[in-house]
Design a protein around this motif. Structure first.
Motif, mmCIF file in Angstrom:
data_model
loop_
_atom_site.group_PDB
_atom_site.id
_atom_site.type_symbol
_atom_site.label_atom_id
_atom_site.label_comp_id
_atom_site.label_asym_id
_atom_site.label_seq_id
_atom_site.Cartn_x
_atom_site.Cartn_y
_atom_site.Cartn_z
ATOM 1 N N ALA A 64 36.401 22.367 29.939
ATOM 2 C CA ALA A 64 36.512 23.702 29.316
ATOM 3 C C ALA A 64 35.223 24.121 28.608
ATOM 4 O O ALA A 64 35.009 25.304 28.349
ATOM 5 C CB ALA A 64 37.666 23.713 28.325
ATOM 6 N N LEU A 357 33.550 28.391 25.579
ATOM 7 C CA LEU A 357 34.797 27.775 26.068
ATOM 8 C C LEU A 357 35.463 28.654 27.121
ATOM 9 O O LEU A 357 35.571 29.862 26.926
ATOM 10 C CB LEU A 357 35.778 27.581 24.911
ATOM 11 N N THR A 358 35.894 28.029 28.217
ATOM 12 C CA THR A 358 36.523 28.804 29.293
ATOM 13 C C THR A 358 38.055 28.819 29.166
ATOM 14 O O THR A 358 38.728 29.510 29.902
ATOM 15 C CB THR A 358 36.145 28.226 30.676
ATOM 16 N N GLU A 359 38.605 27.999 28.251
ATOM 17 C CA GLU A 359 40.053 28.053 27.981
ATOM 18 C C GLU A 359 40.332 27.498 26.585
ATOM 19 O O GLU A 359 39.456 26.851 25.990
ATOM 20 C CB GLU A 359 40.832 27.259 29.035
ATOM 21 N N ASP A 360 41.538 27.764 26.076
ATOM 22 C CA ASP A 360 41.909 27.221 24.752
ATOM 23 C C ASP A 360 41.976 25.693 24.830
ATOM 24 O O ASP A 360 42.474 25.164 25.823
ATOM 25 C CB ASP A 360 43.321 27.694 24.345
ATOM 26 N N LYS A 370 39.616 30.155 23.827
ATOM 27 C CA LYS A 370 38.774 30.577 24.956
ATOM 28 C C LYS A 370 37.787 31.646 24.451
ATOM 29 O O LYS A 370 38.149 32.504 23.654
ATOM 30 C CB LYS A 370 39.699 31.172 26.026
#
Ligand code: HEM
Length: 477
Positions: A64, A357-360, A370
């Protein structure tokens, strides 16, 4: 819930506090105040500052965290989201893997090592010969020189050979005249964009395009794009498959052969990705490697004992009559320690290149959302007194064990860490080794006079560079 940090103002967040010079020191003061993880508000975006090596490694090894925060610094050279530095997911993986592989093939350290090493050494001889001529004609009678421009020319000539000239003379003058200047201008634009806040406030490009550094970035990027497109089109005309001699040829072949519309090498987009990737190699290497050598020169001009120990090691391992070879490196722990200490002390890429960040994710008891910007505080990590004891001392011996061998230290991360770390590290280390070792095999440097060398304070920008300085040069017999 995010970790605490300095209180933000409405709209601008903490931007007013990180405006101007020596911002790296401000981030370090906050690390002391708020700890190894803290949050700053950059305009409408939140950023997590990571000042602890273990946390940084753990975080940057998570998929992530492989996203890239898209600042104007790289948007312009990447022509949006093309190439490597500004991409993610499939495009990033394909382009990065291809570039890393071709670098291995056409760079110094891979299958073409045997052919490129003498070329690199002859570039160094040219620098030494230029310096000899320059010093002889110096009217003042004091043999002093600023080395940085020579080192940049050396580095750029090699990079250009690897990328686009296959080592011919034409490529060299092309590089001298245009690419070197363009990469320098681009880095100047990046430095300005960091100090004016453009890096985190993209709207500044609309209201203050000149002042914020945006126009300089855009002008330079357009020019350098034209330069590469011209070369690429010229080469494509009479390209013979299987006879590639540099990275540009490798790209042409890859683009020509690609028939998968889903591939990042396909069609017009493939061309854009290739051009951006090649330019990013020029920009990413154009200042980092030369400024690292320059810092090392400054440190050794100050620290004569360390310089003498390096010269003694060179004499012992290589002698005076033979040219250095990359194979010598494994027998030169003191050289390794001097370079490592220079990388640590300068912490030149002080905030790395921000990730996003690409996701939580859940991390260290916090929920990180994210879109959160991730800022590795590499300057703090390389200067943390708890880790280093006496971080403000230049002391290569900290990397030498009692039996004289080189000590690897996992805390050192000048090239970043995790899955997205710099893939130019091997090449940079090769280019630096040959230059530094051949230079000190031939010469020693001294302060022009004791009060003429700058202290170790840096010129603040995207990189932390040494203040301009000159050294006196004495040729070794
Ligand atoms: C002393 C020299 C150098 C230093 C200290 C350095 C440092 C770094 C750092 C800290 C990063 C950020 C890593 C991250 O995003 O986490 C980076 C990225 C990068 N570097 Fe270097 N670098 C150097 C030389 C080079 C050279 C010679 C090249 C090219 C041949 C290069 C190409 C790149 C590229 C393309 C990226 C972006 C990688 C990506 O986004 O996946 N660097 N470098």
């Amino acid at each position: 819930k995010l970790p605490p940090g300095p209180p933000p103002l409405p709209l601008i967040g903490n931007i007013h506090q990180i405006f101007g010079k020596d911002v790296h020191l401000k981030f370090c003061r906050w690390s002391k105040e708020y700890g190894r993880l803290y949050t700053v508000q950059l305009g409408n975006k939140q950023a997590l500052v990571i000042s602890d090596p273990k946390c940084l490694k753990d975080l940057f090894n998570l998929p992530a965290s492989l996203g890239r925060y898209k600042t104007e610094l790289f948007n312009v050279i990447a022509n949006g989201n093309h190439g490597i530095v500004n991409t993610e997911g499939k495009v990033w993986t394909e382009q990065k893997n291809f570039c890393a592989k071709t670098l291995k093939c056409f760079g110094l350290g891979g299958s073409s090592r045997a052919s490129l090493e003498p070329v690199v050494l002859s570039e160094i001889e040219e620098v030494l010969s230029d310096l000899r001529t320059q010093l002889k004609s110096s009217k003042s009678g004091i043999e002093t020189a600023s080395l940085l421009e020579h080192i940049k020319r050396y580095n750029c000539n090699i990079m250009w050979k690897i990328i686009s000239s296959g080592g011919n003379e034409e490529g060299k003058s092309e590089c001298d005249n245009r690419a070197a200047k363009l990469s320098r201008d681009y880095l100047d634009g990046m430095a300005r964009a960091v100090t004016t806040g453009l890096a985190f406030l993209p709207w500044l490009k609309y209201i203050a395009p000149e002042w914020s550094g945006y126009n300089l970035l855009k002008r330079t990027a357009d020019e350098v794009h034209t330069l590469v497109i011209e070369q690429l089109n010229e080469r494509r005309k009479d390209f013979v498959e299987g006879k590639g001699k540099d990275i540009m040829d490798a790209y042409i072949e890859k683009l020509n052969l690609c028939d998968d519309p889903k591939s990042s090498f396909y069609g017009e987009l493939g061309l854009q990705n290739g051009i951006s990737a090649m330019l990013e190699l020029v920009v990413a290497s154009g200042e980092t490697t030369p400024h690292t050598i320059n810092w090392l020169m400054l440190y050794l001009a100050h620290h004569q004992r360390a310089q003498q120990k390096l010269c003694d090691e060179i004499d012992r391992v290589i002698g005076k009559d033979r040219m250095p070879s990359l194979l010598d490196r494994q027998n030169m722990p003191y050289y390794e320690a001097v370079l490592q200490e220079s990388l640590r002390f300068s912490a030149m890429v002080w905030m790395s290149i921000p990730h996003e960040l690409t996701e939580d994710i859940e991390f260290e008891g916090y929920t990180l959302p994210k879109g959160l910007i991730l800022l590795p505080n590499l300057y703090y990590i390389h200067h943390d007194p708890v880790i280093w004891g006496d971080p403000e001392k230049f002391r290569p011996e900290r990397f030498i064990s009692e039996d004289g061998s080189f000590i690897r230290n996992d805390v050192m991360m000048p090239f970043g860490t995790g899955k997205r770390l710099c893939f130019g590290e091997g090449l940079a280390r090769d280019i630096m080794f040959l230059f530094i070792v051949r230079f000190f095999q031939s010469a020693q440097i001294f302060p022009e006079s004791l009060d003429m060398l700058p202290d170790f304070s840096a010129q603040f920008g995207f990189l932390l560079n040494a203040q301009p300085f000159k050294v006196a040069i004495k040729w070794r017999k």
